[in-house]
Design an enzyme around this catalytic site. Structure first.
Site, PDB file in Angstrom:
ATOM      1  N   GLU A  89       0.890  -1.169   0.000  1.00 53.19           N
ATOM      2  CA  GLU A  89       0.000   0.000   0.000  1.00 53.19           C
ATOM      3  C   GLU A  89       0.915   1.202   0.000  1.00 53.19           C
ATOM      4  OE1 GLU A  89      -1.193   3.276   1.516  1.00 53.19           O
ATOM      5  OE2 GLU A  89      -1.569   2.104   3.327  1.00 53.19           O
ATOM      6  N   CYS A 135      -1.189   8.853   3.153  1.00 59.72           N
ATOM      7  CA  CYS A 135      -1.045   8.202   1.854  1.00 59.72           C
ATOM      8  C   CYS A 135      -2.274   8.440   0.996  1.00 59.72           C
ATOM      9  CB  CYS A 135      -0.795   6.711   2.032  1.00 59.72           C
ATOM     10  SG  CYS A 135      -2.045   5.871   3.022  1.00 59.72           S
TER      11      CYS A 135
END
Length: 688
Positions: A264, A303
């Site tokens: 990720e 993120c």
């Protein structure tokens, strides 16, 4: 809240938790407070035996695998409650990472909430077993004596979770929860910059004594030779930069042993303002608010944060002015203060690196906002990681490369104009794969077109408008129920996603066997398998007495015209195929036929045991299929067989019960299957 001085020039040496004990590494990296630059912790894993830690986790994992999904869920829930009672201890350290109370809430209580969420969905959606049967039985032969099905079992290794600095609590717990439910022990390695907060939480977890020993280990410091000792049954999950992900994913041992590696990675997430949205409309204000929220929450260190702001060309000026006005009200400073809206980046080095990226972006974009240095409400500009919110404008984004390649991991966005939905989607896709994109519009046809232009390049798409806004969790908030991840630059991995997240830590195996043997393996009755018949009606047996395969074949019943007419009058269903002789003769049936629900009702009357007993209630009906029509004069009978038992946890004062799934087959006088379905009954069981 008063401003702390953080006067201490001493740092706490962090310990790792390996092989059931706390151990310290030699030497160390000094980690400083984000706002003042004061020493916080000394972090090192030098000299620690990672090979032994992995062996320990694999060996201790046997005890975890012996528990059931429901037992693990109960432990998760207890742990979540324990951590909730101690959350203020975590907030004290969270401030030192640069997080405001609002930022810390997402990290700390969001992480704990993920434990609660996985506990609930596990008890709701998974059986009280150590394995998971997936999908329906596949018939592999003509007569049905050879069948197959998929079964998932826990991997017999360790889940190594490598986390980024921005979410030291949530980042750990959102990975730990599904791997623990799957029955796989975790070895967590947080980023060095904020490892002191992760260590505080792990201390509390170990002190609770709730988890089986070996379920959770912690490395504070570098990964050293950890990857050299991984084996085929292990799993690696990684959150961080795309460059680091590529390096780790191609480690020779990962490649040689085909070790699962879930990534990720940070991505250039976008938000698109629909062409239908005009200044003054609710969606325009929602758009500006969402951009500012994503810039200032965690100081843009997420993120999932918005990096590219895609707006219709004729609304660039209106959007830039609205952003300027709202950002001018953002206060920077000591994150412990109630009047501070945005704290610093994690440290001065991270700020300096972000500034360098902004300078590189300026080669293809104009700096609209971010030249000035706002007043700080506490903190230190030089020693801390403070950075002003920054907005750039790229006039020709389709011709530029830097805004689609370089990520400034801080409070920085680039404004990009577009004309037409195809161009907007093309700009969003230029990020080469992202975790999330948002569409802000109330025009459904516009949203639909934009969604299908974005979907292939994004793991999640949020649609924000006046209808969803009151309860929307926002652009940057991954939820336990939905997938978190994205294609391409975003890593190509998946986290969370409800039960999907649990399955990543399990081995899916196809089983091929005869129906009776397959049932013995899965603990579920398989159609065509041996049934158990005795003189006691299955509905007269308690949950504990009932055996999988217990079956009852009913007497026969001939369907009459009176049955059909009476059911039509009772239900109000006067469909022509049931009552109109001429129309029915010209239909696909060629004659009048009984209602499907009449057959289900008649079957229930035939197999039910009417007197009071351990069966307390009908709990539901699933997978109903009508195979062959039944006409006037046809004779049916039903077989009901105990297919699966699901023990329910009894709350204080409740009657102990379980749910039994029954396979029902209705056949006609020619032994043809006319209907098949599953019913669920609530059945009394013995007290715990």
């Amino acid at each position: 809240m008063t401003t702390p001085a953080f006067p201490s020039e001493t740092a706490t040496r962090l310990a790792s938790y390996l092989e059931g004990r706390w151990v310290e590494g030699s030497g160390g990296t000094l980690v400083r407070d984000a706002a003042y630059g004061a020493p916080v912790a000394l972090v090192s894993s030098d000299g620690l035996d990672f090979a032994a830690a992995l062996r320990y986790g694999r060996e201790q994992g046997r005890a975890l695998r012996r528990t059931t999904f429901h037992q693990r869920a109960a432990m998760l829930r207890a742990l979540a409650g324990y951590l909730t009672e101690r959350k203020e201890l975590f907030y004290e350290l969270s401030y030192r990472t640069g997080a405001t109370r609002r930022d810390g809430w997402v990290d700390i209580e969001g992480g704990i909430g993920t434990l609660f969420s996985y506990s609930s969905l596990t008890r709701r959606e998974l059986p009280n077993e150590r394995f998971l049967v997936e999908g329906e039985v596949e018939r592999l032969s003509k007569r049905g004596t050879f069948v197959g099905q998929h079964v998932l079992v826990p991997r017999e290794g360790v889940a190594v979770h490598i986390n980024a600095f921005n979410f030291p609590v949530w980042g750990m717990l959102e990975k730990f929860a599904p791997s623990f439910v799957a029955g796989v022990p975790s070895l967590v390695k947080p980023a060095t910059q904020t490892a002191y907060l992760t260590e505080r939480v792990v201390h509390a977890i170990i002190e609770s004594g709730i988890l089986p020993e070996g379920s959770l280990q912690l490395i504070c410091g570098g990964a050293g030779d950890l990857f050299d000792h991984l084996e085929e049954q292990d799993v690696v999950t990684f959150t961080g930069s795309a460059a680091t992900a590529r390096k780790l994913k191609t480690h020779p041992n990962i490649v040689a042993r085909s070790i699962p590696f879930n990534t990720e990675a940070d991505s250039l997430n976008a938000i698109v303002l629909g062409e239908s949205v005009q200044p003054g409309q609710p969606e325009f204000d929602l758009f500006v608010r969402e951009v500012v929220n994503e810039m200032t929450a965690k100081a843009g260190q997420k993120c999932t944060a918005i990096r590219r702001v895609i707006v219709p060309r004729d609304r660039v000026e209106a959007v830039s002015e609205a952003l300027r006005a709202r950002l001018s009200k953002i206060t920077l400073g000591d994150p412990t203060r109630d009047d501070v809206r945005m704290g610093p980046l994690v440290n001065a080095h991270q700020r300096d690196e972000t500034v360098k990226v902004v300078q590189a972006l300026c080669a293809e974009a104009e700096l609209l906002l971010g030249h000035e240095r706002p007043e700080l409400l506490g903190g230190d500009w030089e020693a801390g990681g403070f950075m002003a919110p920054t907005v750039l404008y790229c006039e020709r984004p389709l011709e530029a490369s830097a805004p689609h390649e370089l990520e400034a991991f801080g409070p920085v966005v680039t404004l990009m104009p577009y004309q037409g939905p195809d161009e907007a989607a093309e700009l969003a896709r230029r990020g080469r794969g992202s975790l999330v994109a948002s569409i802000v519009s109330h025009e459904r046809s516009e949203v639909r077109e934009l969604f299908y232009g974005l979907a292939s390049a994004h793991g999640r798409v949020l649609v924000l408008n006046r209808d969803s806004a009151p309860e929307s969790t926002g652009h940057g908030s991954p939820l336990p129920q939905l997938v978190h991840g994205g294609p391409g630059r975003a890593g190509g991995g998946e986290e969370l996603g409800g039960v999907r997240g649990i399955k990543h830590y399990m081995q899916r195996t196809a089983v091929q066997a005869d129906p009776t043997t397959l049932g013995a393996i899965t603990g579920e009755y398989v159609t065509g398998g041996e049934v158990l018949e005795d003189r006691v009606h299955p509905f007269r047996k308690t949950f504990d007495e009932l055996r999988i395969g217990d079956s009852y074949l009913t007497h026969r019943r001939t369907i009459t015209e009176a049955d059909i007419v009476n059911f039509a009058n009772l239900s109000g269903d006067h469909f022509y195929a049931h009552l109109d002789e001429i129309a029915a003769r010209d239909s696909i049936f060629g004659r009048r036929v009984a209602h499907g629900y009449l057959l289900v009702s008649v079957a229930a009357g035939m197999f039910v045991s009417p007197a009071p007993g351990p069966v307390l209630a009908n709990y539901g009906l699933e997978r109903l299929r009508f195979i062959e029509p039944v006409g006037i004069g046809d004779t049916i009978r039903a077989r009901i067989t105990a297919k699966r038992k699901i023990r329910k946890d009894a709350k204080p004062g409740e009657r102990p019960t379980g749910v039994v799934e029954w396979a029902v087959e209705i056949t006609n006088q020619n032994d043809q299957l006319v209907a098949t379905y599953t019913i669920l009954t609530l059945v009394e069981r013995a007290a715990d």
